[in-house]
Design a protein around this motif. Structure first.
Motif, mmCIF file in Angstrom:
data_model
loop_
_atom_site.group_PDB
_atom_site.id
_atom_site.type_symbol
_atom_site.label_atom_id
_atom_site.label_comp_id
_atom_site.label_asym_id
_atom_site.label_seq_id
_atom_site.Cartn_x
_atom_site.Cartn_y
_atom_site.Cartn_z
ATOM 1 N N ILE A 166 -21.845 3.977 -35.623
ATOM 2 C CA ILE A 166 -22.323 2.783 -34.902
ATOM 3 C C ILE A 166 -23.029 3.172 -33.613
ATOM 4 O O ILE A 166 -24.118 2.689 -33.308
ATOM 5 C CB ILE A 166 -21.136 1.833 -34.620
ATOM 6 N N GLU A 197 -26.459 4.704 -34.273
ATOM 7 C CA GLU A 197 -27.468 3.712 -34.659
ATOM 8 C C GLU A 197 -27.918 2.888 -33.464
ATOM 9 O O GLU A 197 -29.075 2.514 -33.350
ATOM 10 C CB GLU A 197 -26.920 2.786 -35.746
ATOM 11 N N MET A 198 -26.982 2.571 -32.577
ATOM 12 C CA MET A 198 -27.344 1.805 -31.375
ATOM 13 C C MET A 198 -28.359 2.571 -30.534
ATOM 14 O O MET A 198 -29.358 2.023 -30.087
ATOM 15 C CB MET A 198 -26.106 1.516 -30.534
ATOM 16 N N LYS A 257 -31.746 2.674 -32.081
ATOM 17 C CA LYS A 257 -32.473 1.404 -32.055
ATOM 18 C C LYS A 257 -32.710 0.874 -30.649
ATOM 19 O O LYS A 257 -33.132 -0.270 -30.470
ATOM 20 C CB LYS A 257 -31.727 0.367 -32.895
ATOM 21 N N ASP A 283 -37.944 24.619 -66.869
ATOM 22 C CA ASP A 283 -37.697 23.278 -66.345
ATOM 23 C C ASP A 283 -37.958 22.226 -67.424
ATOM 24 O O ASP A 283 -37.243 21.244 -67.526
ATOM 25 C CB ASP A 283 -38.620 23.052 -65.136
ATOM 26 N N ARG A 284 -38.996 22.445 -68.236
ATOM 27 C CA ARG A 284 -39.295 21.489 -69.317
ATOM 28 C C ARG A 284 -38.177 21.423 -70.341
ATOM 29 O O ARG A 284 -37.926 20.371 -70.915
ATOM 30 C CB ARG A 284 -40.585 21.901 -70.037
ATOM 31 N N LEU A 287 -35.430 18.747 -69.954
ATOM 32 C CA LEU A 287 -35.653 17.359 -70.377
ATOM 33 C C LEU A 287 -34.859 17.031 -71.640
ATOM 34 O O LEU A 287 -34.509 15.891 -71.886
ATOM 35 C CB LEU A 287 -37.140 17.127 -70.676
ATOM 36 N N LEU A 288 -34.618 18.061 -72.452
ATOM 37 C CA LEU A 288 -33.908 17.833 -73.717
ATOM 38 C C LEU A 288 -32.400 17.950 -73.539
ATOM 39 O O LEU A 288 -31.643 17.684 -74.448
ATOM 40 C CB LEU A 288 -34.390 18.835 -74.761
ATOM 41 N N VAL A 318 -31.568 15.644 -78.707
ATOM 42 C CA VAL A 318 -32.718 14.831 -78.308
ATOM 43 C C VAL A 318 -33.999 15.267 -79.033
ATOM 44 O O VAL A 318 -34.828 14.440 -79.415
ATOM 45 C CB VAL A 318 -32.938 14.907 -76.769
ATOM 46 N N GLY A 319 -34.154 16.563 -79.233
ATOM 47 C CA GLY A 319 -35.367 17.072 -79.876
ATOM 48 C C GLY A 319 -35.467 18.572 -79.673
ATOM 49 O O GLY A 319 -34.478 19.222 -79.320
ATOM 50 N N LYS A 320 -36.649 19.140 -79.906
ATOM 51 C CA LYS A 320 -36.784 20.579 -79.675
ATOM 52 C C LYS A 320 -38.067 20.890 -78.925
ATOM 53 O O LYS A 320 -38.978 20.064 -78.864
ATOM 54 C CB LYS A 320 -36.686 21.359 -80.981
ATOM 55 N N MET A 321 -38.109 22.068 -78.317
ATOM 56 C CA MET A 321 -39.285 22.480 -77.573
ATOM 57 C C MET A 321 -39.473 23.974 -77.754
ATOM 58 O O MET A 321 -38.488 24.698 -77.872
ATOM 59 C CB MET A 321 -39.110 22.198 -76.082
ATOM 60 N N ASN A 322 -40.718 24.448 -77.778
ATOM 61 C CA ASN A 322 -40.946 25.881 -77.676
ATOM 62 C C ASN A 322 -42.193 26.157 -76.865
ATOM 63 O O ASN A 322 -43.054 25.301 -76.727
ATOM 64 C CB ASN A 322 -40.965 26.553 -79.044
ATOM 65 N N ASP A 323 -42.236 27.358 -76.305
ATOM 66 C CA ASP A 323 -43.343 27.736 -75.437
ATOM 67 C C ASP A 323 -43.397 29.273 -75.395
ATOM 68 O O ASP A 323 -42.415 29.943 -75.742
ATOM 69 C CB ASP A 323 -43.099 27.165 -74.026
ATOM 70 N N ASP A 324 -44.534 29.803 -75.018
ATOM 71 C CA ASP A 324 -44.682 31.256 -74.864
ATOM 72 C C ASP A 324 -45.313 31.556 -73.514
ATOM 73 O O ASP A 324 -46.296 30.912 -73.146
ATOM 74 C CB ASP A 324 -45.578 31.817 -75.976
#
Lengths: 366, 366
Positions: free
Chosen positions: B74, B77-78, B81, B267-268, B271-272, B298-304
């Motif tokens: 308190i 904040e006083m 302000k 990081d991607r 999401l799953l 949820v699903g699948k993902m792949n990347d290289d």
């Protein structure tokens, strides 16, 4: 269905449409967005049976028409996290593939046949309003929409055209806000749910421009359209309070106040108001100043703000939060505040302009 | 007590000190800050019996020495302000008055006698570290501090000086992070709670400057000082894991990876991973690329991702979140990742510099 599209374009459309998707539903399709490719246009639709948002976007290339429902949250995040550039979306049966560069996502969708139909409007009644004007009309009044449903029709804003003047009016049990603007259309009135107005307002630009939005009504449905976005929503039914009677009183005294100074001072009194203990602020308006005083279990505060005042000295108590909202939404430097007595409504208007009216009901002080 | 002070100076000190105030306590004084004026110096103190923060500031004018405890939230904040400029603080008995311009607040405080004593350090053992170096040492290692208390000593970071090298080390059940820097001091070690490090780090500047912070130890207490701020905290006791044994392994294969590219790809995969289903990512490191793969409900993902790799092709599964933390906290463009096999710790280090070491434990894939 198969198309390629710019990632940012798709992502923006998904963000907008998914605002109308249900957060949690017993019908899984309602937690999704419908993605439909037809005649070279992609339509993304979110719909929770009360409000629907459609966004029309253009693919970079379209290979095969079709439609599929995907989970709004997961699909939206996948698109957002894709590499910048072109994304390829393919659906075969319930299988959806999202590809960009070396990244490949596979998720399961739901057939578009399971997605509910959004009511179509015949659009007999249609009028146009400037985009930035519509935005300010909603913005200045939405704070006074009732949040509880003692009278459900008050959980929206009333749109009312009479003599080519459009009014947007909101009321809850303790305050009102009204904003007027000239339009060219026949007399009509209808009440739009707050949720629809919230989402529509976010899509509108503040910047004055020469774009128009169109408003169409059909029985109990409304459709707001802006370029490639459409919001469709049911309307609220019931008897809206007769606000004109309450707003049009003859004042016995009037204060002219700097809106920012007064609302800053009232804002400080809120520090002493804990959530449980909603204590009114007591203001004494006289000659050339208003004395502000509050006393709660936390402590007390007082302050004096210079004003111009005509009429008899007046002590009046009200909820500071409601007065602050009215002062801020008058969107001007100086306001004129009218009183008839400590137990009658307080009226707040911009000093040099009558397009906005705020009403705050006082409370009995002790 | 009576003094005047610049509002912003007081507000900043209150914000910092109140970080050590208890949020809720059966002892009301602990939810407050102690404001003490003595010999022309104002000391603001927050203390929750585990950690204390003291801020020393100068009044504009001081009229009467004294001390009072006020509710941190308190009161803060006083002050925040109040109108900008000079604020006057007066306490008489338990009554506290805050004045600026026409604004007057009155609140009830608690006598300073009821405020617990912060332990005083004799400061036998004291050494200095550059401000920005200290900040980066904490920042790069704090992510790996254990958050649950199976072994309470691991809920802090170990500071360890040996041969004029200061190491800061954090471990939880599945990963480690270590950052080293030369200092000039005798061998010593102690463990500082995460909460203290969090708050101390926030007070430190990232910008390289020639300011030093001082670290003093006394039995089971530590005191970090920076100019006019002091943080005092108890230390954690117990046997810290023997991390050197785990970190110093001879690798059988090594990948050189762009840290941002690899962490963006990992990081991607998150999401799953819904909250309930913590599924590992499976990475296959070979010749010139790492293949990333994840499959969840949820699903699948792949990347290289392209890499430089020496050693035998290796398939290894780990929690993507932990690897991302290690990659980010290596704070460099390219990292060197060392392996001895799919079931042994993974070591992450900046390619051109050995001041940071991250360890991530793999998981069995299915």
């Amino acid at each position: 269905m198969k198309f390629t599209i710019d990632r940012t374009t798709l992502s923006d459309a998904l963000t907008n449409a998914s605002k109308a998707s249900a957060v949690r539903s017993t019908i899984p399709a309602l937690e999704g967005v419908l993605i439909c490719l037809k005649n070279g246009v992609i339509t993304i639709t979110g719909y929770d049976l009360e409000m629907g948002i459609k966004c029309m976007i253009s693919p970079t290339e379209s290979f095969e028409d079709g439609e599929i429902v995907v989970n709004a949250k997961i699909f939206g995040e996948m698109i957002r996290k894709m590499p910048a550039g072109i994304v390829e979306i393919t659906s075969e049966g319930d299988n959806v593939t999202i590809k960009s560069g070396s990244v490949v996502f596979n998720v399961v969708g739901v057939s578009g046949d399971n997605y509910p139909n959004i009511p179509e409007l015949k659009n007999d009644i249609c009028f146009n309003v400037d985009e930035s004007v519509m935005k300010s009309m909603i913005r200045q009044t939405i704070h006074a929409v009732a949040v509880t449903d003692i009278k459900p029709v008050h959980m929206g804003s009333k749109f009312h055209i009479e003599n080519n003047i459009l009014s947007v009016v909101s009321v809850d049990g303790v305050r009102m806000a009204k904003r007027v603007e000239p339009v060219t259309y026949n007399d009509i009135d209808f009440v739009v749910p707050k949720k629809t107005l919230d989402e529509f307002m976010k899509m509108l630009s503040d910047e004055p421009n020469d774009k128009k939005i169109s408003i169409c009504i059909d029985r109990n449905q409304i459709c707001f359209s802006k370029e490639d976005y459409i919001i469709i929503s049911r309307l609220l039914e019931g008897n809206f309070i007769d606000y004109d009677k309450i707003m049009n009183f003859e004042e016995k005294s009037t204060a002219v106040v700097n809106a920012t100074d007064f609302s800053t001072a009232l804002d400080r009194t809120l520090l002493l108001n804990t959530d449980k203990y909603k204590c009114p602020v007591i203001c004494t308006f006289k000659d050339d100043s208003v004395h502000i005083e509050i006393k709660t279990s936390v402590g007390k505060m007082n302050d004096d703000i210079p004003i111009k005042f005509t009429g008899e000295k007046l002590e009046i108590a009200f909820n500071a939060r409601y007065m602050i909202d009215a002062l801020k939404n008058s969107e001007c430097d100086e306001v004129r505040i009218d009183f008839t007595g400590p137990l009658f409504p307080i009226r707040i208007r911009p000093l040099e302009d009558e397009s906005f009216v705020g009403i705050v009901l006082p409370v009995r002080s002790k």
